[in-house]
Write a protein that holds these residues in place. Structure first.
Motif, PDB file in Angstrom:
ATOM      1  N   HIS A 114       0.776  -1.158   0.025  1.00  0.00           N
ATOM      2  CA  HIS A 114       0.019  -0.055   0.164  1.00  0.00           C
ATOM      3  C   HIS A 114       1.017   1.399  -0.052  1.00  0.00           C
ATOM      4  O   HIS A 114       1.644   1.341   0.819  1.00  0.00           O
ATOM      5  CB  HIS A 114      -0.939   0.220   1.189  1.00  0.00           C
ATOM      6  CG  HIS A 114      -1.619   1.169   1.227  1.00  0.00           C
ATOM      7  ND1 HIS A 114      -2.244   1.975   2.322  1.00  0.00           N
ATOM      8  CD2 HIS A 114      -2.495   1.824   0.091  1.00  0.00           C
ATOM      9  CE1 HIS A 114      -2.941   2.953   2.233  1.00  0.00           C
ATOM     10  NE2 HIS A 114      -3.245   2.840   0.844  1.00  0.00           N
ATOM     11  N   ALA A 123      -2.079  -1.491  -4.157  1.00  0.00           N
ATOM     12  CA  ALA A 123      -3.190  -0.351  -3.474  1.00  0.00           C
ATOM     13  C   ALA A 123      -2.365   0.776  -3.457  1.00  0.00           C
ATOM     14  O   ALA A 123      -1.262   1.080  -2.914  1.00  0.00           O
ATOM     15  CB  ALA A 123      -3.581  -0.901  -2.229  1.00  0.00           C
ATOM     16  N   THR A 169      -3.283   5.053  -2.414  1.00  0.00           N
ATOM     17  CA  THR A 169      -4.210   5.935  -2.003  1.00  0.00           C
ATOM     18  C   THR A 169      -3.447   7.318  -2.239  1.00  0.00           C
ATOM     19  O   THR A 169      -2.397   7.809  -1.794  1.00  0.00           O
ATOM     20  CB  THR A 169      -4.655   5.936  -0.589  1.00  0.00           C
ATOM     21  OG1 THR A 169      -5.057   4.619  -0.395  1.00  0.00           O
ATOM     22  CG2 THR A 169      -5.600   7.014  -0.125  1.00  0.00           C
ATOM     23  N   THR A 224      -5.992  -1.041   5.593  1.00  0.00           N
ATOM     24  CA  THR A 224      -5.519  -1.897   4.519  1.00  0.00           C
ATOM     25  C   THR A 224      -4.475  -2.929   4.827  1.00  0.00           C
ATOM     26  O   THR A 224      -3.425  -2.862   5.243  1.00  0.00           O
ATOM     27  CB  THR A 224      -4.523  -1.008   3.437  1.00  0.00           C
ATOM     28  OG1 THR A 224      -5.229   0.256   3.248  1.00  0.00           O
ATOM     29  CG2 THR A 224      -4.416  -1.616   2.114  1.00  0.00           C
ATOM     30  N   VAL A 283      -3.556  -7.641  -0.963  1.00  0.00           N
ATOM     31  CA  VAL A 283      -3.905  -6.619  -0.052  1.00  0.00           C
ATOM     32  C   VAL A 283      -5.596  -6.755  -0.220  1.00  0.00           C
ATOM     33  O   VAL A 283      -6.133  -6.959  -1.130  1.00  0.00           O
ATOM     34  CB  VAL A 283      -3.594  -5.348  -0.921  1.00  0.00           C
ATOM     35  CG1 VAL A 283      -4.302  -3.892  -0.195  1.00  0.00           C
ATOM     36  CG2 VAL A 283      -2.250  -5.176  -1.145  1.00  0.00           C
ATOM     37  N   SER A 284      -6.054  -6.546   1.036  1.00  0.00           N
ATOM     38  CA  SER A 284      -7.399  -6.473   1.368  1.00  0.00           C
ATOM     39  C   SER A 284      -7.803  -5.281   2.391  1.00  0.00           C
ATOM     40  O   SER A 284      -7.074  -4.844   3.011  1.00  0.00           O
ATOM     41  CB  SER A 284      -7.995  -7.852   1.989  1.00  0.00           C
ATOM     42  OG  SER A 284      -7.321  -8.143   3.159  1.00  0.00           O
ATOM     43  N   THR A 285      -9.108  -5.077   2.265  1.00  0.00           N
ATOM     44  CA  THR A 285      -9.464  -3.813   3.129  1.00  0.00           C
ATOM     45  C   THR A 285     -10.225  -4.507   4.413  1.00  0.00           C
ATOM     46  O   THR A 285     -10.924  -5.668   4.341  1.00  0.00           O
ATOM     47  CB  THR A 285     -10.550  -2.833   2.325  1.00  0.00           C
ATOM     48  OG1 THR A 285     -11.743  -3.807   2.038  1.00  0.00           O
ATOM     49  CG2 THR A 285     -10.235  -2.469   1.093  1.00  0.00           C
ATOM     50  N   SER A 320     -12.843  -0.576  -1.612  1.00  0.00           N
ATOM     51  CA  SER A 320     -11.814  -0.850  -2.416  1.00  0.00           C
ATOM     52  C   SER A 320     -11.601   0.595  -3.064  1.00  0.00           C
ATOM     53  O   SER A 320     -10.419   0.960  -3.264  1.00  0.00           O
ATOM     54  CB  SER A 320     -11.863  -1.993  -3.198  1.00  0.00           C
ATOM     55  OG  SER A 320     -12.055  -3.243  -2.582  1.00  0.00           O
ATOM     56  N   LEU A 356      -9.915   3.019  -1.037  1.00  0.00           N
ATOM     57  CA  LEU A 356      -8.499   2.723  -0.725  1.00  0.00           C
ATOM     58  C   LEU A 356      -7.783   2.861  -1.811  1.00  0.00           C
ATOM     59  O   LEU A 356      -6.408   3.258  -1.571  1.00  0.00           O
ATOM     60  CB  LEU A 356      -8.347   1.477   0.096  1.00  0.00           C
ATOM     61  CG  LEU A 356      -8.964   1.293   1.188  1.00  0.00           C
ATOM     62  CD1 LEU A 356      -8.960   0.040   1.813  1.00  0.00           C
ATOM     63  CD2 LEU A 356      -8.031   2.221   2.514  1.00  0.00           C
ATOM     64  N   TYR A 357      -8.115   2.548  -3.198  1.00  0.00           N
ATOM     65  CA  TYR A 357      -7.190   2.258  -4.265  1.00  0.00           C
ATOM     66  C   TYR A 357      -7.249   3.550  -5.218  1.00  0.00           C
ATOM     67  O   TYR A 357      -7.506   3.150  -6.340  1.00  0.00           O
ATOM     68  CB  TYR A 357      -7.249   0.898  -4.920  1.00  0.00           C
ATOM     69  CG  TYR A 357      -7.593  -0.167  -4.040  1.00  0.00           C
ATOM     70  CD1 TYR A 357      -6.757  -0.259  -2.771  1.00  0.00           C
ATOM     71  CD2 TYR A 357      -7.956  -1.329  -4.264  1.00  0.00           C
ATOM     72  CE1 TYR A 357      -6.476  -1.520  -1.958  1.00  0.00           C
ATOM     73  CE2 TYR A 357      -8.151  -2.680  -3.511  1.00  0.00           C
ATOM     74  CZ  TYR A 357      -7.139  -2.710  -2.421  1.00  0.00           C
ATOM     75  OH  TYR A 357      -7.164  -3.735  -1.438  1.00  0.00           O
TER      76      TYR A 357
END
Length: 298
Positions: free
Chosen positions: A152, A187, A189, A242, A270-272, A278, A281-282
């Motif tokens: 991330h 990911a 942000t 994240t 990667v997961s939330t 998503s 975050l992405y």
């Protein structure tokens, strides 16, 4: 609606490690305070900056702050992308999250970069913006991508960032955003506040009007300023939400890519967590979204 939770550990019980590029700046200092107090980033914080961050500078924001988890890397007064690339593997080793919060607004006239043909007495905002907001930021992102562990990446941009902008800083940040997309992090942000309040270096009249007189309350959210401490909280909370998992088991990798591809030494998933989606975050968080998340994080 946007909202944030306050997790303790990631789902598999492991802690995360973060790298902050620009940790001695006004945003960077407050971000480091948030990360050191986090119950997720307990595997250490790496601060990468031009100078050392002293305990008293952080004690202003938190007298009880424990700095034992902070590791500092000084890269010199006038760092170049080559400096970052040379020490890149060491600087971000083992980090799962990375934050780039450097900005040309922090650079004084006497620290202009000579390799960009900028003399000390002839400060060139365009050249400095290219060096700081584009080249150095991208070099940091590149070493994070090449590390094989950063899943991330958070980038502090600005409202109005556009590669075609006539403003040097906005143009450089817009170009960097495009370059970040080409790196294909799991990911990314991007934060685009309209302006940041409480950094001591912005227009004092503007801060008096919006903060002291309270006139900012009358403006719609997309026109308001974002308090620097709120921005740091949001960046930390979004990163906490994240979850980055690094898989290095060779049997798993062979099953994922096949025996013929030996170029991959690890895989990043990667997961939330919580209620963040998503897309939140992405992608890019604009001024209104940052303020909304700041209210949820407080």
């Amino acid at each position: 609606s946007l909202s944030l939770h306050h997790p303790t550990l990631t789902d598999d019980g492991t802690s995360m490690r973060a790298a902050v590029f620009g940790g001695t700046g006004q945003v960077g200092r407050r971000l480091i305070v948030q990360l050191l107090n986090s119950q997720v980033f307990t595997n250490g914080i790496a601060s990468i900056s031009r100078s050392r961050l002293y305990p008293l500078e952080l004690a202003i924001y938190d007298k009880e702050l424990d700095m034992r988890g902070l590791r500092q890397h000084m890269i010199g007064k006038n760092p170049t992308p080559e400096d970052l690339e040379r020490d890149g593997a060491r600087l971000v080793k083992g980090c799962t999250h990375a934050f780039c919060v450097i900005g040309a607004d922090n650079i004084k006239r006497h620290t202009a970069w000579p390799q960009y043909e900028v003399k000390e007495q002839e400060y060139d905002s365009s050249s400095t913006a290219e060096m700081v907001d584009r080249d150095l930021a991208y070099a940091f992102a590149k070493i994070c991508k090449d590390s094989g562990t950063v899943g991330h990446f958070s980038y502090l941009s600005q409202h109005g960032a556009d590669p075609c902008s006539e403003d040097a800083v906005l143009r450089a940040k817009g170009e960097c955003e495009d370059l970040l997309n080409e790196l294909s992090f799991p990911a990314v942000t991007i934060y685009q506040p309209r302006w940041i309040l409480g950094t001591w270096r912005k227009d004092p009249l503007r801060e008096m009007v919006y903060d002291k007189l309270g006139l900012g309350l009358l403006l719609p959210s997309h026109l308001k300023g974002v308090e620097v401490v709120d921005l740091a909280k949001v960046m930390c909370r979004v990163a906490e939400a994240t979850h980055v998992e690094i898989e290095k088991d060779i049997r798993y990798l062979q099953g994922r890519w096949g025996d013929g591809d030996r170029s991959q030494s690890s895989a990043i998933d990667v997961s939330t967590q919580g209620s963040l989606t998503s897309s939140q975050l992405y992608g890019t968080l604009n001024n209104s979204e940052i303020l909304s998340l700041a209210g949820a994080a407080s």
